[in-house]
Scaffold this motif. Structure first.
Motif, PDB file in Angstrom:
ATOM      1  N   SER A 198      26.917  58.056  30.314  1.00  0.00           N
ATOM      2  CA  SER A 198      27.726  59.240  30.555  1.00  0.00           C
ATOM      3  C   SER A 198      27.525  60.091  29.550  1.00  0.00           C
ATOM      4  CB  SER A 198      29.125  58.863  30.952  1.00  0.00           C
ATOM      5  OG  SER A 198      29.942  60.024  31.315  1.00  0.00           O
ATOM      6  N   VAL A 199      26.790  61.230  29.826  1.00  0.00           N
ATOM      7  CA  VAL A 199      26.509  62.279  28.468  1.00  0.00           C
ATOM      8  C   VAL A 199      27.423  63.319  28.499  1.00  0.00           C
ATOM      9  CG1 VAL A 199      24.738  63.971  27.456  1.00  0.00           C
ATOM     10  CG2 VAL A 199      24.291  61.674  28.870  1.00  0.00           C
ATOM     11  N   ASP A 200      28.187  63.366  27.246  1.00  0.00           N
ATOM     12  CA  ASP A 200      29.217  64.196  26.972  1.00  0.00           C
ATOM     13  C   ASP A 200      28.507  65.313  26.247  1.00  0.00           C
ATOM     14  OD1 ASP A 200      31.321  65.940  25.936  1.00  0.00           O
ATOM     15  OD2 ASP A 200      32.604  64.373  26.141  1.00  0.00           O
ATOM     16  N   ALA A 201      27.912  66.494  26.275  1.00  0.00           N
ATOM     17  CA  ALA A 201      27.163  67.295  25.518  1.00  0.00           C
ATOM     18  C   ALA A 201      28.333  67.861  24.627  1.00  0.00           C
ATOM     19  CB  ALA A 201      26.266  68.204  26.338  1.00  0.00           C
TER      20      ALA A 201
ATOM     21  N   PRO B  44      23.411  62.614  16.515  1.00  0.00           N
ATOM     22  CA  PRO B  44      23.453  63.208  15.283  1.00  0.00           C
ATOM     23  C   PRO B  44      23.475  64.857  15.698  1.00  0.00           C
ATOM     24  CG  PRO B  44      21.719  61.459  15.217  1.00  0.00           C
ATOM     25  CD  PRO B  44      22.271  61.560  16.873  1.00  0.00           C
ATOM     26  N   GLN B  45      24.180  65.551  14.742  1.00  0.00           N
ATOM     27  CA  GLN B  45      24.563  66.920  15.028  1.00  0.00           C
ATOM     28  C   GLN B  45      23.129  67.633  15.315  1.00  0.00           C
ATOM     29  OE1 GLN B  45      27.767  68.225  14.915  1.00  0.00           O
ATOM     30  NE2 GLN B  45      26.688  70.178  15.987  1.00  0.00           N
ATOM     31  N   ASP B  46      21.845  67.356  14.656  1.00  0.00           N
ATOM     32  CA  ASP B  46      20.632  68.328  15.037  1.00  0.00           C
ATOM     33  C   ASP B  46      20.234  67.777  16.022  1.00  0.00           C
ATOM     34  OD1 ASP B  46      20.028  65.627  13.960  1.00  0.00           O
ATOM     35  OD2 ASP B  46      18.677  66.342  12.613  1.00  0.00           O
ATOM     36  N   ALA B  47      20.460  66.737  16.754  1.00  0.00           N
ATOM     37  CA  ALA B  47      19.909  66.394  18.267  1.00  0.00           C
ATOM     38  C   ALA B  47      20.601  66.759  19.283  1.00  0.00           C
ATOM     39  CB  ALA B  47      19.587  64.841  18.018  1.00  0.00           C
ATOM     40  N   ARG B  48      21.824  67.112  19.078  1.00  0.00           N
ATOM     41  CA  ARG B  48      22.760  67.588  20.317  1.00  0.00           C
ATOM     42  C   ARG B  48      22.123  68.655  21.246  1.00  0.00           C
ATOM     43  NH1 ARG B  48      28.908  66.635  17.601  1.00  0.00           N
ATOM     44  NH2 ARG B  48      28.547  64.378  16.769  1.00  0.00           N
ATOM     45  N   ALA B  49      21.393  69.497  20.804  1.00  0.00           N
ATOM     46  CA  ALA B  49      20.837  70.385  21.451  1.00  0.00           C
ATOM     47  C   ALA B  49      19.928  69.854  22.740  1.00  0.00           C
ATOM     48  CB  ALA B  49      20.249  71.358  20.718  1.00  0.00           C
ATOM     49  N   ALA B  50      19.485  68.832  22.760  1.00  0.00           N
ATOM     50  CA  ALA B  50      18.556  68.071  23.302  1.00  0.00           C
ATOM     51  C   ALA B  50      19.325  67.409  24.378  1.00  0.00           C
ATOM     52  CB  ALA B  50      17.832  67.095  22.784  1.00  0.00           C
ATOM     53  N   LEU B  51      20.856  67.178  24.549  1.00  0.00           N
ATOM     54  CA  LEU B  51      21.565  66.608  25.289  1.00  0.00           C
ATOM     55  C   LEU B  51      21.733  67.476  26.908  1.00  0.00           C
ATOM     56  CD1 LEU B  51      24.308  64.907  23.287  1.00  0.00           C
ATOM     57  CD2 LEU B  51      22.340  63.834  24.519  1.00  0.00           C
ATOM     58  N   VAL B  52      20.681  67.825  27.415  1.00  0.00           N
ATOM     59  CA  VAL B  52      20.530  69.003  28.617  1.00  0.00           C
ATOM     60  C   VAL B  52      19.638  68.208  29.736  1.00  0.00           C
ATOM     61  CG1 VAL B  52      20.826  71.003  27.054  1.00  0.00           C
ATOM     62  CG2 VAL B  52      18.512  69.965  27.631  1.00  0.00           C
ATOM     63  N   PRO B  53      20.174  68.741  30.961  1.00  0.00           N
ATOM     64  CA  PRO B  53      19.306  68.223  32.064  1.00  0.00           C
ATOM     65  C   PRO B  53      17.842  68.277  32.008  1.00  0.00           C
ATOM     66  CG  PRO B  53      21.258  69.649  32.867  1.00  0.00           C
ATOM     67  CD  PRO B  53      21.264  69.640  31.185  1.00  0.00           C
ATOM     68  N   GLY B  54      17.231  67.349  32.290  1.00  0.00           N
ATOM     69  CA  GLY B  54      15.578  67.245  32.009  1.00  0.00           C
ATOM     70  C   GLY B  54      15.282  66.399  30.888  1.00  0.00           C
ATOM     71  N   SER B  55      16.222  66.127  29.657  1.00  0.00           N
ATOM     72  CA  SER B  55      15.979  65.181  28.732  1.00  0.00           C
ATOM     73  C   SER B  55      15.819  63.802  29.275  1.00  0.00           C
ATOM     74  CB  SER B  55      16.752  65.527  27.591  1.00  0.00           C
ATOM     75  OG  SER B  55      16.324  66.845  27.089  1.00  0.00           O
ATOM     76  N   VAL B  56      15.319  63.110  28.664  1.00  0.00           N
ATOM     77  CA  VAL B  56      15.140  61.544  29.146  1.00  0.00           C
ATOM     78  C   VAL B  56      15.869  60.762  28.277  1.00  0.00           C
ATOM     79  CG1 VAL B  56      13.428  59.571  29.678  1.00  0.00           C
ATOM     80  CG2 VAL B  56      12.912  61.941  30.495  1.00  0.00           C
ATOM     81  N   LEU B  57      16.861  59.804  28.501  1.00  0.00           N
ATOM     82  CA  LEU B  57      16.970  58.752  27.906  1.00  0.00           C
ATOM     83  C   LEU B  57      16.500  57.378  28.165  1.00  0.00           C
ATOM     84  CD1 LEU B  57      21.076  59.352  28.423  1.00  0.00           C
ATOM     85  CD2 LEU B  57      19.722  59.626  26.319  1.00  0.00           C
ATOM     86  N   ALA B  58      15.732  56.805  27.109  1.00  0.00           N
ATOM     87  CA  ALA B  58      15.086  55.465  27.373  1.00  0.00           C
ATOM     88  C   ALA B  58      15.328  54.517  26.582  1.00  0.00           C
ATOM     89  CB  ALA B  58      13.421  56.014  26.956  1.00  0.00           C
TER      90      ALA B  58
ATOM     91  N   GLN C 166      23.047  65.893  34.701  1.00  0.00           N
ATOM     92  CA  GLN C 166      24.258  66.755  34.506  1.00  0.00           C
ATOM     93  C   GLN C 166      24.893  66.053  33.312  1.00  0.00           C
ATOM     94  OE1 GLN C 166      26.871  66.904  37.659  1.00  0.00           O
ATOM     95  NE2 GLN C 166      28.046  68.269  36.757  1.00  0.00           N
ATOM     96  N   THR C 167      25.697  66.780  32.494  1.00  0.00           N
ATOM     97  CA  THR C 167      26.394  66.484  31.499  1.00  0.00           C
ATOM     98  C   THR C 167      28.058  67.010  31.487  1.00  0.00           C
ATOM     99  OG1 THR C 167      26.102  68.499  30.032  1.00  0.00           O
ATOM    100  CG2 THR C 167      24.547  66.617  29.760  1.00  0.00           C
ATOM    101  N   ALA C 168      28.845  66.185  31.024  1.00  0.00           N
ATOM    102  CA  ALA C 168      30.096  66.476  31.030  1.00  0.00           C
ATOM    103  C   ALA C 168      30.483  67.642  30.037  1.00  0.00           C
ATOM    104  CB  ALA C 168      31.112  65.466  30.322  1.00  0.00           C
ATOM    105  N   SER C 169      31.491  68.531  30.526  1.00  0.00           N
ATOM    106  CA  SER C 169      31.804  69.808  29.859  1.00  0.00           C
ATOM    107  C   SER C 169      32.528  69.415  28.573  1.00  0.00           C
ATOM    108  CB  SER C 169      32.276  70.772  30.740  1.00  0.00           C
ATOM    109  OG  SER C 169      33.449  70.459  31.343  1.00  0.00           O
ATOM    110  N   GLY C 170      33.017  68.236  28.424  1.00  0.00           N
ATOM    111  CA  GLY C 170      33.986  68.088  27.350  1.00  0.00           C
ATOM    112  C   GLY C 170      35.278  67.361  27.917  1.00  0.00           C
TER     113      GLY C 170
END
Length: 256
Positions: free
Chosen positions: A160-163, A212-226, A252-256
């Motif tokens: 469950s991704v909370d961007a 990490p803070q500098d990777a959070r911009a990639a928590l978007v639809p279309g990115s892959v978790l592996a 999809q990601t949670a809005s917070g």
């Protein structure tokens, strides 16, 4: 999704396909579905024996996670609210509710309501029961879930991704440790970019991964978790060395 820095992966379920029955059963047990879909699947349990068995299997898989739930202290205002609803005065509550007439009246009403509810549940009458109007409760918002599936389509983890907060809640399907002593490592793979390690993940306990803070911009639809199996030493690694054992595309990601 392949990347030049990621080892070759075998064909698996596409991220845009409808979730499998196994994933739906897991989401139903976790309680992350919208109200309408939850009611639909609960009705399906009665008519679809195979789906009912999948739900039961998920309940057994996730039962060990209940031991991870910590007790939560009830806020003081909750007790005050109970006193008001049962008609207690502050003096009655302070003097001791066992001697309070308001307590026994409230307890009698509460016991009657519980008894009626139990009878209605047991009898399961087909005819609708007329109930007094009650205030509608807002259904809790469903939490978006990304299934990280193995090559055979069975889920290995639910994420469950909370961007907004930069976190990923990882819920594993409990499995045996790797015979070679390697551990699962989670990778975030933005479209067209190299994988970024988010650290080790558990095979038998749910836990939250802080991105990490500098990777959070990639928590978007279309990115892959592996997930790959990697040596425990040196995590987070700069790049994966093992083959992908489970993956899923963020829808999809949670809005917070």
């Amino acid at each position: 999704m392949n990347s030049p820095d990621l080892p070759p992966e075998r064909d698996g379920p596409e991220g845009n396909e409808p979730p499998s029955d196994d994933v739906l059963a897991g989401e139903l047990v976790l309680g992350v579905l919208e109200a309408a879909q939850r009611r639909q699947l609960q009705a399906r349990i009665e008519a679809d024996r195979e789906f009912a068995q999948r739900v039961e299997a998920w309940e057994h898989r996730l039962a060990p996670l209940l031991s991870d739930i910590e007790p939560v202290e009830v806020p003081a205002q909750v007790w005050a609210g109970i006193c008001r609803r049962l008609g207690w005065t502050e003096r009655e509550a302070a003097a001791g509710f066992w001697e309070s007439l308001g307590f026994w009246r409230g307890a009698t009403v509460l016991a009657s309501v519980i008894a009626l509810a139990a009878i209605a549940f047991i009898l399961q009458r087909p005819t609708p029961i007329v109930r007094p109007p009650v205030a509608r409760q807002v259904e809790p918002a469903a939490k978006p879930v990304t299934a990280l599936a193995h090559d055979d389509g069975t889920p290995g983890w639910l994420a469950s991704v909370d961007a907004a907060n930069g976190t990923v809640l990882m819920v594993p399907v409990p499995s045996a440790p790797d015979p070679q002593g390697r551990v699962p490592e989670l990778w975030l793979i933005p479209a067209g970019q190299a994988p970024r390690s988010l650290g080790a993940v558990s095979i038998n306990r749910s836990h939250t991964v802080t991105v990490p803070q500098d990777a959070r911009a990639a928590l978007v639809p279309g990115s892959v978790l592996a997930i790959t199996l990697e040596p425990a030493a040196g995590i987070p690694h700069p790049a994966p060395t093992g083959a992908i054992i489970a993956k899923g595309t963020i829808q999809q990601t949670a809005s917070g």
